[in-house]
Design a protein around this motif. Sequence first.
Motif, mmCIF file in Angstrom:
data_model
loop_
_atom_site.group_PDB
_atom_site.id
_atom_site.type_symbol
_atom_site.label_atom_id
_atom_site.label_comp_id
_atom_site.label_asym_id
_atom_site.label_seq_id
_atom_site.Cartn_x
_atom_site.Cartn_y
_atom_site.Cartn_z
ATOM 1 N N ILE A 1 0.825 -1.206 0.000
ATOM 2 C CA ILE A 1 0.000 0.000 0.000
ATOM 3 C C ILE A 1 0.860 1.258 0.000
ATOM 4 O O ILE A 1 0.379 2.342 -0.296
ATOM 5 C CB ILE A 1 -0.979 0.048 1.196
ATOM 6 N N VAL A 2 2.150 1.118 0.367
ATOM 7 C CA VAL A 2 3.058 2.257 0.464
ATOM 8 C C VAL A 2 3.970 2.297 -0.754
ATOM 9 O O VAL A 2 4.625 1.304 -1.075
ATOM 10 C CB VAL A 2 3.918 2.179 1.751
ATOM 11 N N GLY A 3 4.006 3.449 -1.406
ATOM 12 C CA GLY A 3 4.901 3.668 -2.534
ATOM 13 C C GLY A 3 5.875 4.783 -2.223
ATOM 14 O O GLY A 3 5.778 5.431 -1.171
ATOM 15 N N GLU A 4 6.769 5.053 -3.138
ATOM 16 C CA GLU A 4 7.801 6.067 -2.872
ATOM 17 C C GLU A 4 7.249 7.491 -2.823
ATOM 18 O O GLU A 4 7.915 8.396 -2.349
ATOM 19 C CB GLU A 4 8.933 5.963 -3.889
ATOM 20 N N ASN A 5 6.014 7.720 -3.285
ATOM 21 C CA ASN A 5 5.401 9.053 -3.233
ATOM 22 C C ASN A 5 4.178 9.115 -2.320
ATOM 23 O O ASN A 5 3.384 10.043 -2.406
ATOM 24 C CB ASN A 5 5.023 9.513 -4.643
ATOM 25 N N THR A 6 4.041 8.128 -1.443
ATOM 26 C CA THR A 6 2.915 8.075 -0.504
ATOM 27 C C THR A 6 3.168 9.022 0.671
ATOM 28 O O THR A 6 4.302 9.206 1.098
ATOM 29 C CB THR A 6 2.744 6.634 0.030
ATOM 30 N N PHE A 7 2.089 9.605 1.177
ATOM 31 C CA PHE A 7 2.130 10.367 2.420
ATOM 32 C C PHE A 7 1.323 9.598 3.454
ATOM 33 O O PHE A 7 0.245 9.095 3.151
ATOM 34 C CB PHE A 7 1.513 11.758 2.246
ATOM 35 N N ILE A 8 1.850 9.500 4.690
ATOM 36 C CA ILE A 8 1.160 8.789 5.766
ATOM 37 C C ILE A 8 0.974 9.739 6.944
ATOM 38 O O ILE A 8 1.931 10.372 7.397
ATOM 39 C CB ILE A 8 1.959 7.550 6.238
ATOM 40 N N VAL A 9 -0.251 9.818 7.439
ATOM 41 C CA VAL A 9 -0.595 10.625 8.611
ATOM 42 C C VAL A 9 -0.876 9.656 9.752
ATOM 43 O O VAL A 9 -1.733 8.781 9.618
ATOM 44 C CB VAL A 9 -1.858 11.469 8.345
ATOM 45 N N VAL A 10 -0.158 9.802 10.866
ATOM 46 C CA VAL A 10 -0.344 8.906 12.012
ATOM 47 C C VAL A 10 -0.684 9.731 13.247
ATOM 48 O O VAL A 10 0.079 10.607 13.642
ATOM 49 C CB VAL A 10 0.938 8.078 12.306
ATOM 50 N N GLU A 11 -1.840 9.432 13.833
ATOM 51 C CA GLU A 11 -2.211 10.045 15.099
ATOM 52 C C GLU A 11 -1.792 9.082 16.204
ATOM 53 O O GLU A 11 -2.102 7.895 16.133
ATOM 54 C CB GLU A 11 -3.721 10.280 15.127
ATOM 55 N N TYR A 12 -1.064 9.591 17.206
ATOM 56 C CA TYR A 12 -0.585 8.701 18.263
ATOM 57 C C TYR A 12 -0.570 9.432 19.608
ATOM 58 O O TYR A 12 -0.564 10.661 19.660
ATOM 59 C CB TYR A 12 0.796 8.131 17.907
ATOM 60 N N PRO A 13 -0.568 8.668 20.713
ATOM 61 C CA PRO A 13 -0.643 9.288 22.037
ATOM 62 C C PRO A 13 0.728 9.712 22.570
ATOM 63 O O PRO A 13 1.770 9.258 22.097
ATOM 64 C CB PRO A 13 -1.221 8.169 22.906
ATOM 65 N N LEU A 14 0.666 10.561 23.565
ATOM 66 C CA LEU A 14 1.841 10.973 24.317
ATOM 67 C C LEU A 14 2.599 9.738 24.793
ATOM 68 O O LEU A 14 2.000 8.698 25.040
ATOM 69 C CB LEU A 14 1.352 11.783 25.523
ATOM 70 N N ARG A 15 3.897 9.836 24.899
ATOM 71 C CA ARG A 15 4.772 8.764 25.371
ATOM 72 C C ARG A 15 4.858 7.581 24.407
ATOM 73 O O ARG A 15 5.022 6.435 24.810
ATOM 74 C CB ARG A 15 4.361 8.271 26.764
ATOM 75 N N THR A 16 4.710 7.852 23.138
ATOM 76 C CA THR A 16 4.893 6.832 22.114
ATOM 77 C C THR A 16 6.033 7.292 21.228
ATOM 78 O O THR A 16 6.046 8.437 20.785
ATOM 79 C CB THR A 16 3.608 6.663 21.259
ATOM 80 N N ASP A 17 6.995 6.425 21.016
ATOM 81 C CA ASP A 17 8.127 6.775 20.152
ATOM 82 C C ASP A 17 7.812 6.382 18.718
ATOM 83 O O ASP A 17 7.517 5.226 18.436
ATOM 84 C CB ASP A 17 9.399 6.049 20.609
ATOM 85 N N MET A 18 7.880 7.354 17.834
ATOM 86 C CA MET A 18 7.674 7.092 16.411
ATOM 87 C C MET A 18 9.028 7.216 15.725
ATOM 88 O O MET A 18 9.779 8.163 15.967
ATOM 89 C CB MET A 18 6.685 8.095 15.814
#
Length: 190
Positions: free
Chosen positions: A131-148
């Motif tokens: 599903i991910v290509g070299e021109n894909t944009f990904i938006v991730v919502e995550y909680p405090l104290r999570t390392d991305m």
Amino acid sequence: MDVRPMMEVVKGAAFDILQAADGCPASLRPGRWLDLYSGTGSVGIEAISRGCSEAHFVEMDPWVVSNVLQPNLEWTGFLDASVIHPVRVETFLEQADRFSGNGPFDYISVTPPYTQVDYGMLMSQISKSPIVGENTFIVVEYPLRTDMLDSCGCLVKIKDRRFGRTHLAIYGPKWAQKKRKSDKTLQNTT
């Protein structure tokens, strides 16, 4: 009910960042949006309203699909530009070729229930998926104290913002990160 839509301020910021990073501040480029953990469908609906050609919604709860998501798509008039996948996100990612078929998505939103997800495993599974290509944009919502991580497969983190206890990470192509840096340089020299 455990459906928690993305906060409006977070959603607005995410789309503003995406539009600027993609080089078109007025709208999204036509393309395909994948809304993982879609719930109410608010993120995918916003994507269609901002220029995406179609949105795919992955939501495993049949009650949410029939009583919330589908009525929202009908009410907005976006049902014809939408595909609903009533499966678990993990199943969708494992069988992405079967479900999406047309190669990578242009945009992907990831808004899981915070306490029910291992973000490291989820992002690893996403990064290895077709599903991910070299021109894909990904938006991730995550909680405090999570390392991305600073990258997701071939994509780099181009933005990481905090909104109270909610964080927003946006991954995209390396050219989008370079564009942002060159824009900053231009602003600093004027």
